[in-house]
Design a protein around this motif. Structure first.
Motif, PDB file in Angstrom:
ATOM      1  N   SER A  91       2.143   2.177  -3.410  1.00  0.00           N
ATOM      2  CA  SER A  91       1.200   2.850  -4.305  1.00  0.00           C
ATOM      3  C   SER A  91       1.363   4.368  -4.261  1.00  0.00           C
ATOM      4  O   SER A  91       0.991   5.074  -5.200  1.00  0.00           O
ATOM      5  N   LYS A 111       3.558   6.193  -7.163  1.00  0.00           N
ATOM      6  CA  LYS A 111       3.158   6.200  -8.571  1.00  0.00           C
ATOM      7  C   LYS A 111       3.593   7.468  -9.296  1.00  0.00           C
ATOM      8  O   LYS A 111       4.043   7.421 -10.437  1.00  0.00           O
ATOM      9  N   LYS A 138       0.840  -1.203   0.000  1.00  0.00           N
ATOM     10  CA  LYS A 138       0.000   0.000   0.000  1.00  0.00           C
ATOM     11  C   LYS A 138       0.871   1.248   0.000  1.00  0.00           C
ATOM     12  O   LYS A 138       0.556   2.250  -0.645  1.00  0.00           O
TER      13      LYS A 138
END
Length: 597
Positions: free
Chosen positions: A280, A283, A277
């Motif tokens: 992410s 990105k 998580k």
């Protein structure tokens, strides 16, 4: 195909002693669940004789089973998931070829007629004879594909016996926290069966056989599911419904773990989920090393529909568009120029101005357009990739025109696979110029400055780089085939899988030479093989000078994290020491040390 042997847990068994199995790590992560055993259908085959008047009916029963498996394989091919790895389609083609061979499709029928064996017994008799005399089989392709032959036989036996290989769920023991999570345990798993796992409650795979590049490993990595292969006797030692832990990073399987071990691995699993998580959040973070060196991270795709996943992962573009996916299974209906153009244009549009590198048709030999085509003595060394395209100039020209037309809608690069000779480079470039001339005659727009690159995947190419850098705009290292050809290993043959080693000093030297030659010539060099997505090798590749990585979108953020934590001032000197080393243990130890720098 393995047969379903699951059953509801209706009894309470005494606790079993915990034990650990060690195999080959092929896919990261931790999986915790109940074992679901897939045992060979051959173990349950009945042996009986057929009355004379019923022989032809038994022959027909086997013929119908063979036809049913043909249809099933074709359906699986037609319904290949868009994110399935390219090799998976090739595996299905291989099974279809084997199924059509007279040794499988006709010899068992003769056994039924001559010996009056029932269909299952006749098929197994033929498979046993083939296996026992493997080295003497005239058909060289079958000689090298014993595991595939046995898997095909399993599929036919499944049809004959009316068995369903996979359940929708295991009936859990009362109170099981992970009641829907199942781990497949098998001697081997056929590529066709792998496709059926996507919509079920399977979270990991354990197989007796296999290697880093077996089909189980390839699919597990593609699906981002923990797996451990090459576990030897796992399918015999693990019992149905046993608690199983897969440590995909270490290649370790723990069976019936103690409560303490189970809790420790659950904590590690949760920590890994939290780490993902956290990933992410990277990105939109630029891929830059600690010392400020910018790195380009690209995605490997098969179809335009893969582009959203690439963008979601933060890819700067597409480093490898495997165009053969548009052709596979369409020997009698090869995609037209317009159809190809539309697919390439869609990908270019979807990437919104980012670069899209389209590899020309990499097909032939072990990936035939026509499943009935004769397979070469050694598929990896046969008529494939650019060799196939140059032998079929109209197919090649059609594809080149389609790619060039798409270049009018965004940034496109053309990548030529499996080049080894100067005349292949020159002929390919001449064909591209011919395609451009044809488009100009028709007043069709294209980018006249479209870049053309070469895949470096044959040792001869890596050893003759001057003739490549003089002619090409960029280079892309296909590490999968480069390792295969350098070490003379079939990368999907589990019997030699343990010899497949990306850290072999010869492999590292060839990669380093290619990167250095590109830098000296002032052209970009990327890696688009499995090594690009392996975080254990990220710093090593950075130390060699690699500045462009292309990988499956699921691997991109993990690689980016490694890049963000790397300092080239420290990594480069250590990498030079690694490249001077020749002893495997010393290389492995030094590469591991890089991870902590």
């Amino acid at each position: 195909m393995p047969r379903d042997r699951s059953h509801p847990r209706t009894h309470t068994y005494p606790p079993m002693a915990s034990f650990t199995l060690h195999g080959i790590p092929v896919s990261r992560g931790i999986a915790i669940g109940r074992a679901h055993l897939l045992t060979p259908a051959a173990l349950d085959v009945r042996h009986y004789l057929i009355a004379e008047e019923n022989v032809e009916a038994e022959v027909q029963r086997l013929q119908q089973a063979l036809a049913a498996v043909h249809r099933e394989l074709q359906t699986l091919w037609n319904e290949l998931p868009k994110d399935a790895p390219t090799e998976l389609g090739a595996f299905i083609d291989v099974h279809a070829l084997i199924l059509s061979d007279p040794m499988i499709s006709e010899a068992p029928l003769d056994i039924i007629r001559s010996r009056h064996y029932n269909a299952e017994w006749a098929l197994l008799t033929q498979i046993d004879e083939l296996s026992a005399q493997f080295d003497e089989i005239e058909d060289p392709y079958l000689r090298e594909r014993k595991a595939d032959i046995q898997q095909v036989a399993e599929r036919v036996l499944k049809v004959l016996m009316g068995s369903e290989p996979l359940p929708t769920a295991i009936t859990p023991a009362a109170g099981d926290e992970f009641q829907a999570q199942m781990i497949v345990v098998a001697h081997d798993i056929s590529p066709a069966d792998m496709l059926k796992f996507r919509d079920r409650s399977f979270i990991g795979f354990v197989t007796d056989v296999g290697g880093q590049n077996s089909h189980t490993a390839i699919v597990a990595r593609s699906l981002d599911i923990p797996a451990a292969v090459g576990m030897s006797q796992a399918s015999q030692l693990i019992k149905q419904d046993d608690w199983v832990i897969i440590d995909g990073d270490a290649g370790v399987v723990i069976v019936t773990p103690s409560a303490l071990v189970l809790e420790q691995y659950r904590e590690r699993q949760q920590a890994a989920l939290r780490a993902r998580k956290k990933l992410s959040k990277l990105k939109k973070t630029p891929a830059v090393t600690k010392d400020g060196t910018a790195i380009t991270l690209l995605a490997n795709i098969e179809l335009p529909d893969d582009c959203p996943a690439a963008l979601e992962a933060g890819a700067s573009g597409v480093g490898l568009f495997r165009s053969e996916f548009l052709f596979m299974g369409r020997a009698s209906d090869i995609p037209s120029e317009d159809e190809q153009f539309e697919q390439y244009r869609r990908a270019v549009a979807a990437m919104k101005g980012r670069i899209v590198t389209i590899r020309t048709l990499d097909i032939g030999a072990d990936k035939p357009l026509d499943q009935s085509e004769h397979t070469a003595l050694n598929p990896a060394l046969g008529l494939r990739a650019i060799r196939y395209c140059l032998s079929e100039p109209q197919i090649f020209l059609t594809q080149l025109r389609a790619i060039l037309r798409a270049s009018a809608f965004g940034k496109v690069r053309i990548l030529i696979p499996m080049l080894a000779h100067a005349f292949e480079i020159d002929q390919s470039l001449a064909m591209i110029e011919q395609a451009k001339a044809q488009l100009r005659e028709l007043d069709i727009k294209y980018d006249p400055e479209v870049q053309v690159g070469a895949m470096i995947e044959i040792p001869a190419a890596a050893l003759a780089l001057p003739m490549f850098v003089k002619r090409m705009d960029f280079l892309s290292i296909g590490t999968n085939d480069l390792i295969q050809y350098t070490l003379a290993i079939d990368r999907v043959d589990y019997e030699v899988a343990h010899l497949y080693n990306p850290l072999h000093p010869a492999v590292l030297q060839l990669i380093a030479m290619t990167i250095a030659a590109g830098h000296k010539a002032g052209i970009d060099v990327g890696v688009c093989g499995e090594m690009a997505g392996d975080t254990k090798l990220t710093r090593l590749l950075l130390g060699m000078g690699l500045r462009e990585f292309s990988m499956h979108p699921a691997q991109l953020l993990s690689v980016k994290q490694e890049i963000l934590n790397s300092d080239l001032e420290t990594v480069v000197p250590q990498t030079r020491k690694i490249l001077r080393a020749m002893e495997p243990a010393a290389i492995a130890e030094a590469v591991q040390a890089l991870q902590t720098m």
